[in-house]
Scaffold this motif. Structure first.
Motif, PDB file in Angstrom:
ATOM      1  N   TRP A   1     -16.027  -1.192   1.351  1.00  0.00           N
ATOM      2  CA  TRP A   1     -14.678  -1.653   1.662  1.00  0.00           C
ATOM      3  C   TRP A   1     -13.672  -0.508   1.545  1.00  0.00           C
ATOM      4  O   TRP A   1     -13.915   0.505   0.919  1.00  0.00           O
ATOM      5  CB  TRP A   1     -14.278  -2.825   0.774  1.00  0.00           C
ATOM      6  N   VAL A   2     -12.535  -0.723   2.166  1.00  0.00           N
ATOM      7  CA  VAL A   2     -11.452   0.239   2.160  1.00  0.00           C
ATOM      8  C   VAL A   2     -10.156  -0.518   1.893  1.00  0.00           C
ATOM      9  O   VAL A   2      -9.987  -1.661   2.322  1.00  0.00           O
ATOM     10  CB  VAL A   2     -11.381   0.995   3.503  1.00  0.00           C
ATOM     11  N   ARG A   3      -9.264   0.111   1.155  1.00  0.00           N
ATOM     12  CA  ARG A   3      -7.942  -0.474   0.957  1.00  0.00           C
ATOM     13  C   ARG A   3      -6.996   0.004   2.053  1.00  0.00           C
ATOM     14  O   ARG A   3      -6.889   1.200   2.326  1.00  0.00           O
ATOM     15  CB  ARG A   3      -7.373  -0.070  -0.399  1.00  0.00           C
ATOM     16  N   LEU A   4      -6.309  -0.956   2.653  1.00  0.00           N
ATOM     17  CA  LEU A   4      -5.328  -0.677   3.687  1.00  0.00           C
ATOM     18  C   LEU A   4      -3.991  -1.256   3.265  1.00  0.00           C
ATOM     19  O   LEU A   4      -3.932  -2.347   2.686  1.00  0.00           O
ATOM     20  CB  LEU A   4      -5.737  -1.301   5.024  1.00  0.00           C
ATOM     21  N   GLU A   5      -2.917  -0.541   3.564  1.00  0.00           N
ATOM     22  CA  GLU A   5      -1.580  -1.114   3.394  1.00  0.00           C
ATOM     23  C   GLU A   5      -0.973  -1.297   4.773  1.00  0.00           C
ATOM     24  O   GLU A   5      -0.860  -0.335   5.540  1.00  0.00           O
ATOM     25  CB  GLU A   5      -0.687  -0.216   2.539  1.00  0.00           C
TER      26      GLU A   5
ATOM     27  N   ASN B   1      -1.738   2.138   6.982  1.00  0.00           N
ATOM     28  CA  ASN B   1      -1.816   3.250   6.038  1.00  0.00           C
ATOM     29  C   ASN B   1      -3.032   3.063   5.143  1.00  0.00           C
ATOM     30  O   ASN B   1      -3.239   1.977   4.587  1.00  0.00           O
ATOM     31  CB  ASN B   1      -0.554   3.304   5.174  1.00  0.00           C
ATOM     32  N   LEU B   2      -3.835   4.120   5.012  1.00  0.00           N
ATOM     33  CA  LEU B   2      -4.948   4.081   4.078  1.00  0.00           C
ATOM     34  C   LEU B   2      -4.402   4.247   2.668  1.00  0.00           C
ATOM     35  O   LEU B   2      -3.696   5.212   2.376  1.00  0.00           O
ATOM     36  CB  LEU B   2      -5.952   5.186   4.389  1.00  0.00           C
ATOM     37  N   SER B   3      -4.709   3.304   1.796  1.00  0.00           N
ATOM     38  CA  SER B   3      -4.226   3.338   0.424  1.00  0.00           C
ATOM     39  C   SER B   3      -5.173   4.170  -0.434  1.00  0.00           C
ATOM     40  O   SER B   3      -5.965   4.962   0.080  1.00  0.00           O
ATOM     41  CB  SER B   3      -4.100   1.911  -0.106  1.00  0.00           C
ATOM     42  N   ASP B   4      -5.105   4.013  -1.763  1.00  0.00           N
ATOM     43  CA  ASP B   4      -5.995   4.761  -2.661  1.00  0.00           C
ATOM     44  C   ASP B   4      -7.440   4.303  -2.469  1.00  0.00           C
ATOM     45  O   ASP B   4      -7.761   3.137  -2.692  1.00  0.00           O
ATOM     46  CB  ASP B   4      -5.580   4.534  -4.116  1.00  0.00           C
ATOM     47  N   ASN B   5      -8.288   5.247  -2.078  1.00  0.00           N
ATOM     48  CA  ASN B   5      -9.714   4.967  -1.895  1.00  0.00           C
ATOM     49  C   ASN B   5     -10.526   6.093  -2.522  1.00  0.00           C
ATOM     50  O   ASN B   5     -11.171   6.881  -1.819  1.00  0.00           O
ATOM     51  CB  ASN B   5     -10.044   4.827  -0.402  1.00  0.00           C
ATOM     52  N   PRO B   6     -10.489   6.207  -3.861  1.00  0.00           N
ATOM     53  CA  PRO B   6     -11.166   7.341  -4.499  1.00  0.00           C
ATOM     54  C   PRO B   6     -12.680   7.305  -4.404  1.00  0.00           C
ATOM     55  O   PRO B   6     -13.330   8.346  -4.517  1.00  0.00           O
ATOM     56  CB  PRO B   6     -10.701   7.241  -5.961  1.00  0.00           C
TER      57      PRO B   6
END
Length: 687
Positions: free
Chosen positions: A376-380, A365-370
């Motif tokens: 980089w990207v946040r992933l859950e 799941n792609l997390s908050d990436n404003p």
């Protein structure tokens, strides 16, 4: 004409249950009392305490930075609802992601919910300048929302009682003064886009969708330059473009509608990226230069003018994408076992590398990436036996860094494992079945207690998800299994289409095939198998109860959709018209007969259950204010069986909530504990 050939529905003898009269409420309350008496209250309380103390109740979410403030959510043991906090950003704390000094609470849901039995925060939207907060709330469970606005600089609250009933969603435009919300029609369909000027209070309808099949929403482009008004049916899409800072401009249709054409659009640097199934059912990704096209495009012109960034594939479904300034993330699903696959590309589609998750059977799941201008990207990530974990993935270095994992108290996850097996359906199609439980039980060569979960509708996949509350069953030697039925999206787009409309029978027969295989392979036995599902899963569970009740010892049907033919024959009810593309329109002869063939209440023969020696226990749940599956569907199911004196049938109606059950942390935990006590009662493990 013989009655069995007539398409005219007979008068419903139980139509009086559709009125919330004294008699109806008395019946539901009596059923609730009967349900209470069937369960062990000491076990329920024990399970509730286990669930409540499984994870630390005092914790903060990992923060997300916007331009001026850092945002996080705070949970406290003494509070039933979350609080929303933010400290201002400065040069020092920007370099330290978890610094939370000078944070203040800008929204406390506990204060808002204090005077209500039910409370749901639908949406929460921060204005672009971060000075205003808009929120929608539902205090009945009927999914009808009202709007409130907060000036965060002086904590001044505004209510908007003159607005029509709203859907939950909100979106700010980029002109700072205009908020978009979505009025509901008489069937609770979001059908308009309303622009609210927060300074003057004036409203303008900027878009209206007359076709009752289509629901209206809105999104903002990745570069924040455009608004996309989305008009979506189950099988077709229309997108309209607006400048994000000029929301009162006339919306401009992007691609002329073609029945069956579904697409999703986003943009960055004046390049439109469009996920579309126009060329092939499993979707591809295309790009248009906004400076060189003049919408609306015909479907043929779209294909002629668009660059193919990622061609459609017969082996995988293209599920989604995320745009960054220098990267394109693509999420796909393979068609054999339904595994998600994430890959990183340049913006022209050239693959840079595949993301390698740290464990198999993973949900990505792609997390908050404003911020789009970042490497980089946040992933859950999570799995059946791996708690949700937030990561930062540096795309340029292929480096995965753990930021936060759901903490657990007194739990040894090493004793559990998960696996997936394939079971042939009636037509030979391999049906994936996921299993999670103690290693010793999954490796044992004898039948074990199994809770089998099923859904199989709307193209929704049952990806691996972690449940801290589920651990209480697994620690009591129950294996949790998931049947990935056709009709869901578990193995891609074709998997969905093989279980809808004229192919709905596949979902029903898939579940029966899975159950028979679990029994034949010795994984479980009839006395140790309970099946659970909710909402649209009522179709497959009701069919199982009608056709093969001897296969299982118990069925738990949560807000089940079981009166399919009558509901789909009533276009005035919420959802009905939009659901024609999922189940069919009974006004059409073929659809009528097909639905009548499987609709659980139309095929229920209580007398046959009087003579069934291995009659399964049946636990049915309803929500009195449920707009999706009206409470009277499960109530009629229970009434008919109780009137025929069928034993071990219970109806639990949540008298103050809707489709998703009660609100608040502890109420949710108590409802979960009750459901688990039902499972253990059905398995004779409740003493």
């Amino acid at each position: 004409m013989p009655q069995f050939l007539s398409r005219v529905l007979q008068k419903d003898p139980l139509s009086s249950l559709e009125k919330k009269s004294r008699e109806t409420l008395t019946f539901l309350e009596k059923c609730n009392q009967d349900a209470n008496s069937a369960l062990n209250p000491e076990l329920q309380e024990e399970l509730f305490r286990e669930i409540r103390h499984r994870t630390p109740l005092d914790h903060d979410s990992y923060p997300t930075d916007l331009k001026h403030y850092r945002y996080f959510v705070r949970q406290r043991e003494a509070l039933n609802y979350p609080q929303f906090w933010r400290p201002p950003l400065n040069q020092e704390n920007r370099q330290h992601q978890e610094k939370l000094e000078q944070a203040h609470c800008y929204l406390d849901i506990n204060k808002l919910a204090a005077e209500y039995d039910y409370f749901d925060l639908g949406d929460l939207a921060i204005s672009p300048d971060e000075q205003r907060l808009a929120l929608t709330t539902d205090t009945e469970g009927d999914e009808i929302y009202s709007l409130q606005l907060v000036n965060l600089s002086n904590n001044h609250w505004q209510t908007f009682d003159d607005l029509p009933p709203l859907a939950s969603d909100l979106i700010w435009t980029e002109n700072q003064e205009t908020l978009l919300c979505f009025p509901l029609d008489d069937t609770q369909r979001p059908w308009q886009v309303m622009a609210l000027n927060i300074a003057s209070g004036q409203t303008s309808i900027i878009f209206e969708e007359p076709d009752a099949r289509f629901w209206v929403g809105c999104s903002k482009s990745r570069d924040r330059k455009h608004l996309f008004i989305e008009s979506l049916s189950k099988q077709s899409t229309r997108y309209y473009l607006l400048p994000a800072d000029q929301p009162l401009n006339p919306p401009q249709l992007l691609i002329e509608q073609q029945e069956g054409h579904e697409y999703h659009a986003d943009s960055i640097d004046d390049q439109l990226y469009i996920r579309s199934n126009l060329q092939q059912a499993d979707f591809g990704l295309y790009r248009l230069d906004q400076q060189q096209v003049t919408p609306p495009l015909s479907p043929a012109d779209f294909l002629q003018q668009a660059s193919v960034i990622h061609p459609p594939s017969m082996q995988k479904t293209f599920e989604g994408f995320e745009l960054f300034q220098n990267h394109l993330l693509i999420l796909q699903r393979d068609h054999t076992r339904g595994r998600q696959e994430l890959s990183i590309h340049s913006l022209d589609g050239k693959k840079q590398h595949d993301f390698e998750p740290p464990y198999p059977l993973v949900s990505i799941n792609l997390s908050d990436n404003p911020d789009s201008d970042t490497p980089w990207v946040r992933l859950e990530l999570e799995s059946f036996n791996q708690p949700p974990t937030l990561y930062r993935y540096t795309m340029t270095k292929q480096q995965l860094e753990q930021l936060r994992q759901m903490p657990l108290n007194n739990t040894d996850l090493s004793q559990f494992t998960s696996q997936q097996i394939l079971i042939p359906a009636w037509d030979g199609t391999p049906i994936p079945v996921s299993l999670v439980g103690k290693k010793t039980l999954l490796d044992a060569q004898k039948p074990q207690p199994v809770l089998l979960y099923a859904y199989g509708a709307y193209g929704d996949p049952l990806d691996p998800w972690f449940s801290s509350s589920r651990l209480s069953l697994m620690e009591r030697d129950v294996i949790f299994a998931i049947a990935h039925l056709r009709g869901g999206g578990d193995c891609g787009e074709h998997w969905y289409h093989q279980g809808r409309l004229g192919y709905k029978e596949n979902s029903i027969r898939d579940l029966e095939a899975v159950i028979q295989a679990l029994l034949k392979q010795g994984i479980t036995e009839q006395e140790q198998l309970v099946v659970q599902g909710g909402s649209a899963a009522g179709i497959v569970l009701g069919a199982l109860y009608n056709r093969s009740p001897e296969l299982v010892t118990g069925i738990i049907a949560e807000v089940p959709f079981v009166d399919v033919l009558r509901t789909m024959s009533r276009p005035e009810l919420p959802l009905t018209i939009g659901e024609y593309e999922e189940w069919g329109n009974p006004q059409e002869p073929e659809a009528h007969w097909r639905i009548r063939h499987y609709s659980p209440l139309d095929n229920l023969k209580p007398e046959s259950h009087q003579t069934e020696p291995r009659q399964p226990k049946l636990w049915i749940e309803a929500g009195l204010n449920d707009p999706r599956v009206q409470y009277w569907e499960p109530a009629k199911w229970a009434y008919r069986l109780k009137k025929a004196n069928i034993e071990k049938v219970w109806l639990r109606t949540r008298m103050d909530s809707g489709h998703g059950g009660g609100s608040g942390r502890d109420q949710s935990y108590r409802e979960t504990a009750e459901t688990q006590s039902v499972v253990l009662m059905m398995l004779n493990k409740d003493q």
